[in-house]
Motif scaffolding. Structure first.
Motif, PDB file in Angstrom:
ATOM      1  N   PHE A  47       0.789  -1.232   0.000  1.00  0.00           N
ATOM      2  CA  PHE A  47       0.000   0.000   0.000  1.00  0.00           C
ATOM      3  C   PHE A  47       0.827   1.292   0.000  1.00  0.00           C
ATOM      4  O   PHE A  47       0.304   2.347  -0.354  1.00  0.00           O
ATOM      5  N   GLY A  48       2.073   1.237   0.421  1.00  0.00           N
ATOM      6  CA  GLY A  48       2.929   2.411   0.374  1.00  0.00           C
ATOM      7  C   GLY A  48       2.899   3.268   1.622  1.00  0.00           C
ATOM      8  O   GLY A  48       3.936   3.656   2.143  1.00  0.00           O
ATOM      9  N   SER A  49       1.706   3.584   2.151  1.00  0.00           N
ATOM     10  CA  SER A  49       1.587   4.431   3.328  1.00  0.00           C
ATOM     11  C   SER A  49       0.240   4.175   4.001  1.00  0.00           C
ATOM     12  O   SER A  49      -0.632   3.515   3.422  1.00  0.00           O
ATOM     13  N   LYS A  50       0.072   4.729   5.187  1.00  0.00           N
ATOM     14  CA  LYS A  50      -1.204   4.574   5.896  1.00  0.00           C
ATOM     15  C   LYS A  50      -2.321   5.289   5.145  1.00  0.00           C
ATOM     16  O   LYS A  50      -3.460   4.794   5.072  1.00  0.00           O
ATOM     17  N   GLU A  51      -2.009   6.451   4.545  1.00  0.00           N
ATOM     18  CA  GLU A  51      -3.008   7.186   3.769  1.00  0.00           C
ATOM     19  C   GLU A  51      -3.455   6.384   2.544  1.00  0.00           C
ATOM     20  O   GLU A  51      -4.645   6.318   2.230  1.00  0.00           O
ATOM     21  N   LYS A  52      -2.492   5.761   1.861  1.00  0.00           N
ATOM     22  CA  LYS A  52      -2.825   4.946   0.685  1.00  0.00           C
ATOM     23  C   LYS A  52      -3.610   3.695   1.087  1.00  0.00           C
ATOM     24  O   LYS A  52      -4.467   3.220   0.335  1.00  0.00           O
ATOM     25  N   LEU A  53      -3.315   3.185   2.283  1.00  0.00           N
ATOM     26  CA  LEU A  53      -4.072   2.046   2.808  1.00  0.00           C
ATOM     27  C   LEU A  53      -5.528   2.448   3.035  1.00  0.00           C
ATOM     28  O   LEU A  53      -6.457   1.695   2.694  1.00  0.00           O
ATOM     29  N   LEU A  54      -5.738   3.651   3.591  1.00  0.00           N
ATOM     30  CA  LEU A  54      -7.097   4.146   3.798  1.00  0.00           C
ATOM     31  C   LEU A  54      -7.819   4.311   2.467  1.00  0.00           C
ATOM     32  O   LEU A  54      -8.988   3.925   2.332  1.00  0.00           O
ATOM     33  N   GLU A  55      -7.133   4.856   1.470  1.00  0.00           N
ATOM     34  CA  GLU A  55      -7.737   5.018   0.142  1.00  0.00           C
ATOM     35  C   GLU A  55      -8.162   3.663  -0.435  1.00  0.00           C
ATOM     36  O   GLU A  55      -9.260   3.527  -0.999  1.00  0.00           O
ATOM     37  N   ALA A  56      -7.292   2.659  -0.300  1.00  0.00           N
ATOM     38  CA  ALA A  56      -7.606   1.317  -0.807  1.00  0.00           C
ATOM     39  C   ALA A  56      -8.789   0.723  -0.061  1.00  0.00           C
ATOM     40  O   ALA A  56      -9.657   0.052  -0.653  1.00  0.00           O
ATOM     41  N   LEU A  57      -8.854   0.968   1.241  1.00  0.00           N
ATOM     42  CA  LEU A  57      -9.948   0.454   2.066  1.00  0.00           C
ATOM     43  C   LEU A  57     -11.282   1.055   1.619  1.00  0.00           C
ATOM     44  O   LEU A  57     -12.274   0.334   1.428  1.00  0.00           O
ATOM     45  N   ILE A  58     -11.297   2.355   1.428  1.00  0.00           N
ATOM     46  CA  ILE A  58     -12.517   3.038   0.991  1.00  0.00           C
ATOM     47  C   ILE A  58     -12.961   2.510  -0.371  1.00  0.00           C
ATOM     48  O   ILE A  58     -14.142   2.197  -0.576  1.00  0.00           O
TER      49      ILE A  58
END
Length: 207
Positions: A47-58
């Motif tokens: 995912f690269g970062s926590k922010e990108k993880l959140l984007e993927a989750l959404i």
């Protein structure tokens, strides 16, 4: 990213639970890796970062609604029935994914960081397009009135659901909903029917 492998899905599920329990800021990549029983490097790799993880989750929690709406749009059933079905889809998805919608609400209203929600915004635009085509079909058949602000229909559905959910103890008392099953059944039946009636009134009744 439109498809996730089994390990990515596991990470997303853990992240969703922790974000809902502890908040986005209160959850670290280390927390997620520990709970998911993987090393931190794997999360960074996927995912690269926590922010990108959140984007993927959404995106993972909202993309399937897009497919459902596109399929519904093409079904050979009357427009009014399509609206009923659409609202059933929406309410079911919101109720099933309460955690991610709570996270979304907080993140969209937060000014502390800039999270790129472009993929999510594109999904919402696509969903709105499906809704517009259903309503236009009904307008062409003379079933729905012409002066409808279509973009305000989804927030009308969401707003009713979230008001109900945010005031859960109050509604549990006045409707005598004693168990989790009682509460979910009420949403599935009575609340969904109320929202369907509200939206159809907006589509049909003249001012």
């Amino acid at each position: 990213m439109t498809e996730f492998n089994e390990k990515q899905i596991d990470i997303l599920q853990v992240a969703e639970r922790l974000f809902a329990e502890k908040g986005f800021d209160g959850t670290s990549i280390r927390d997620i890796s520990k709970e998911a029983k993987i090393n931190i490097a794997m999360i960074s790799y996927y995912f690269g970062s926590k922010e990108k993880l959140l984007e993927a989750l959404i995106f993972s929690r909202t993309a399937d609604l897009k497919i459902q709406l596109e399929n519904l749009r093409n079904e050979a059933i009357p427009p009014m029935e399509k609206i009923d079905r659409l609202i059933e889809f929406y309410v079911h998805r919101i109720n099933k994914n309460k955690c991610i919608y709570q996270i979304l609400h907080f993140e969209f209203s937060s000014q502390k960081r800039s999270v790129d929600f472009k993929a999510f915004t594109e999904v919402k635009k696509s969903n709105l397009l499906s809704l517009e085509k259903i309503i236009t079909e009904g307008q062409d058949l003379g079933i729905f009135k012409k002066n409808i602000v279509i973009a305000l229909i989804p927030p009308t559905i969401l707003g009713t659901y979230f008001h109900f959910n945010m005031n859960r103890p109050y509604y549990e008392e006045i409707f005598d909903l004693k168990t989790e099953q009682d509460y979910d059944n009420y949403i599935k039946t009575d609340l969904t029917k109320h929202i369907q009636q509200t939206i159809k009134a907006l589509l049909v009744y003249e001012n």
